[in-house]
Write an enzyme that holds these catalytic residues in place. Structure first.
Site, short mmCIF file in Angstrom:
data_model
loop_
_atom_site.label_atom_id
_atom_site.label_comp_id
_atom_site.label_asym_id
_atom_site.label_seq_id
_atom_site.Cartn_x
_atom_site.Cartn_y
_atom_site.Cartn_z
N PHE A 6 0.82 -1.21 0.00
CA PHE A 6 0.00 0.00 0.00
C PHE A 6 0.85 1.27 0.00
CE2 PHE A 6 -3.31 -2.89 1.42
CZ PHE A 6 -4.47 -2.34 0.88
N ASP A 7 0.53 2.16 -0.92
CA ASP A 7 1.03 3.53 -0.87
C ASP A 7 0.37 4.22 0.33
OD1 ASP A 7 2.16 6.03 -1.83
OD2 ASP A 7 0.15 6.52 -2.52
N VAL A 8 0.91 5.36 0.76
CA VAL A 8 0.34 6.07 1.91
C VAL A 8 -0.48 7.28 1.48
CG1 VAL A 8 0.88 7.40 4.00
CG2 VAL A 8 2.15 5.32 3.50
N THR A 53 -3.81 7.51 -0.59
CA THR A 53 -4.28 6.13 -0.70
C THR A 53 -4.86 5.69 0.64
OG1 THR A 53 -2.65 5.59 -2.42
CG2 THR A 53 -3.63 3.74 -1.22
N ASP A 104 -2.30 5.62 -5.70
CA ASP A 104 -3.00 6.63 -6.51
C ASP A 104 -2.15 7.21 -7.62
OD1 ASP A 104 -1.44 8.05 -4.38
OD2 ASP A 104 -2.19 9.80 -5.44
#
Length: 228
Positions: A8-10, A13, A180
């Site tokens: 996961f990107d932060v 997102t 994103d």
């Protein structure tokens, strides 16, 4: 199970970076006794985005981004500032911003029992750790990979090589990256030969040469992808 490892990107997102950025800029400009107009904010975002794009392309280092963005902005306002000092103060304010994006925490909580979750993020390590800790997201992730500590950044192949070497029993075909950014998350996933999920709430047009495996408008649509 088709997928096992979720990366996961932060920013934009899991955490609402747009809101965090706005609050930090407002605090910084108030400190400088300068009115933050919509025009100035738009100019800052343009300069900042360009610098981070050059960083992601390996053209400049992270310090250049953080030390130069406010110097370049205030040059356009015919005002000389200590860009490095302003950058440090801005990161202090950024670190205080940990607003969740929608119901991202509940989604991560639901995913945790069935998947191995990891954070893959470009940015300043101290800032990202603080924001994830303050949002109470850290315990759900097996590890947090911040570009500053890795020594490479998304979308560079070396960044993903570093990440994959440190995931126990890594299986490329069972790994999915969710983010994103077409330029860093999706391009990076494509280069690393893993499946990608583009979080695109604004219905942006894709870039012809960067194709996501899946596209979603809201993060909770990740369950539809995982159940396919």
């Amino acid at each position: 199970m088709k997928f096992k490892t979720l990366l996961f990107d932060v920013d934009d997102t899991l955490l609402d970076f747009q809101l965090t950025e706005k609050k930090a800029l407002q605090a910084l400009f108030q400190e400088e006794n300068v009115t933050l107009t919509d025009e100035i904010e738009a100019t800052y975002k343009k300069i900042n985005s360009q610098l981070w794009r050059e960083f992601e392309q390996g053209k400049i280092d992270k310090t250049t981004v953080t030390d130069m963005r406010f110097s370049l902005l205030f040059e356009q306002l015919d005002k000389k500032v200590d860009g490095k000092k302003m950058g440090e103060q801005y990161r202090h304010y950024l670190g205080q911003g940990h607003d969740l994006l929608g119901n991202s925490k509940e989604i991560i909580e639901r995913l945790k029992p069935d998947y191995d979750l990891y954070i893959v993020t470009n940015g300043v390590a101290k800032t990202q750790y603080q924001r994830l800790n303050d949002s109470n997201m850290t315990p759900f992730f097996n590890y947090i990979f911040v570009s500053e500590e890795v020594g490479f950044q998304k979308p560079m192949k070396e960044y993903f090589d570093y990440v994959f070497e440190r995931i126990p029993n890594f299986e490329r075909e069972k790994t999915l990256i969710i983010g994103d950014s077409l330029a860093s998350d999706i391009q990076g996933g494509n280069s690393a030969n893993i499946k990608t999920v583009w979080l695109n709430p604004g219905k942006q047009h894709p870039i012809a040469e960067v194709k996501p495996t899946y596209e979603i408008s809201y993060l909770d649509e990740i369950f539809n992808v995982l159940e396919q």
